[in-house]
Design an enzyme around this catalytic site. Structure first.
Site, PDB file in Angstrom:
ATOM      1  N   CYS A  56      44.073  48.328  13.951  1.00  0.00           N
ATOM      2  CA  CYS A  56      42.720  47.783  13.964  1.00  0.00           C
ATOM      3  C   CYS A  56      42.743  46.270  13.772  1.00  0.00           C
ATOM      4  O   CYS A  56      43.262  45.760  12.778  1.00  0.00           O
ATOM      5  CB  CYS A  56      41.884  48.434  12.864  1.00  0.00           C
ATOM      6  SG  CYS A  56      40.207  47.780  12.753  1.00  0.00           S
ATOM      7  N   PHE A  57      42.163  45.537  14.716  1.00  0.00           N
ATOM      8  CA  PHE A  57      42.315  44.084  14.678  1.00  0.00           C
ATOM      9  C   PHE A  57      41.455  43.393  13.640  1.00  0.00           C
ATOM     10  O   PHE A  57      41.634  42.207  13.369  1.00  0.00           O
ATOM     11  CB  PHE A  57      42.141  43.438  16.051  1.00  0.00           C
ATOM     12  CG  PHE A  57      40.905  43.786  16.847  1.00  0.00           C
ATOM     13  CD1 PHE A  57      39.753  44.280  16.265  1.00  0.00           C
ATOM     14  CD2 PHE A  57      40.910  43.592  18.229  1.00  0.00           C
ATOM     15  CE1 PHE A  57      38.620  44.574  17.020  1.00  0.00           C
ATOM     16  CE2 PHE A  57      39.781  43.877  19.001  1.00  0.00           C
ATOM     17  CZ  PHE A  57      38.633  44.372  18.392  1.00  0.00           C
TER      18      PHE A  57
END
Length: 239
Positions: A56-57
């Site tokens: 997840c960025f």
């Protein structure tokens, strides 16, 4: 994570991907909310670009902007897939082939690419294939997109060294891909995803790591982290 409905555990074939569009479907903010620098340039001369996909960025981007020196700007985006200029609804299906990616623009006179690689390896579990902790799908797979032969050599060398460290600690094989950035365009994510954890400090992070260190030879200020799955992912309808 940011695309909770993507549960695809395989990469799509190119013909399965949505056709996309010729240009971005939304506007990107001009400035980084923490660093105050330009997100899409122009970047200072002699600075370098590095691209990291490690889950997840939202949490991943924060790890890089928190480094004490050398990082000029960061931005989130999508890379490694087929659909040009994808949008959230397309990414969510898993059919575009993209991974959530953090672009880091850095001053090599202040911080080395190897130091960024250390943060990359230690901030996630690169043995999990199409998942990171609670996040599942091809979009959270681990990839290094390199911008030069020197970056590729460093990526390969550190992957070998980290595999040795992980194996000694009982972990399996690293699944991280190393791909040439020039063959995989970077598409910035929309404003909602840029510096998400600055605008939402209590938001979902999803970045943990194995606790296995790459090497003691690098500077060791790693900034704060957060356990994988510290908070439930927001529903896609809230994006």
């Amino acid at each position: 994570m940011s695309f909770a409905r993507n549960r695809d555990l395989r990469l799509p074939a190119p013909e399965e991907a949505p056709p996309g569009r010729p240009a971005l479907a939304y506007e990107i903010p001009e400035k980084h909310t923490v660093l105050g620098t330009a997100l899409q340039g122009p970047y200072p001369e002699d600075f370098e670009v590095a691209d990291f996909a490690l889950g997840c960025f939202w949490g991943a981007e924060r790890r890089f902007w928190q480094l004490p020196a050398g990082v000029w700007t960061t931005l989130t985006g999508f890379q490694g897939g087929y659909t040009p200029h994808p949008v959230d609804d397309e990414i969510r299906t898993g059919r575009t082939g993209h991974a959530e990616t953090v672009r880091v623009v850095f001053d090599p006179a202040e911080i080395t690419y190897e130091r960024l690689l250390q943060l990359f390896w230690e901030s996630h579990d690169p043995t999990q294939g199409f998942r990171q902790g609670n996040d599942v799908g091809s979009h959270v797979r681990s990839i290094l997109f390199t911008h030069s032969p020197a970056q590729r050599a460093a990526a390969e060398q550190t992957r070998t060294r980290y595999q040795q460290a992980l194996s000694a600690s009982g972990y399996g094989e690293i699944t991280t891909e190393i791909l040439a950035a020039e063959d995989h365009p970077f598409y910035p994510a929309r404003a909602f995803h840029q510096q998400y954890l600055d605008k939402n400090p209590a938001g979902y992070c999803g970045i943990g790591g194995t606790g296995v260190e790459l090497s003691a030879q690098f500077e060791t200020n790693r900034g704060s982290s957060c356990p994988t799955g510290i908070a439930p992912a927001p529903d896609a309808k809230d994006m």
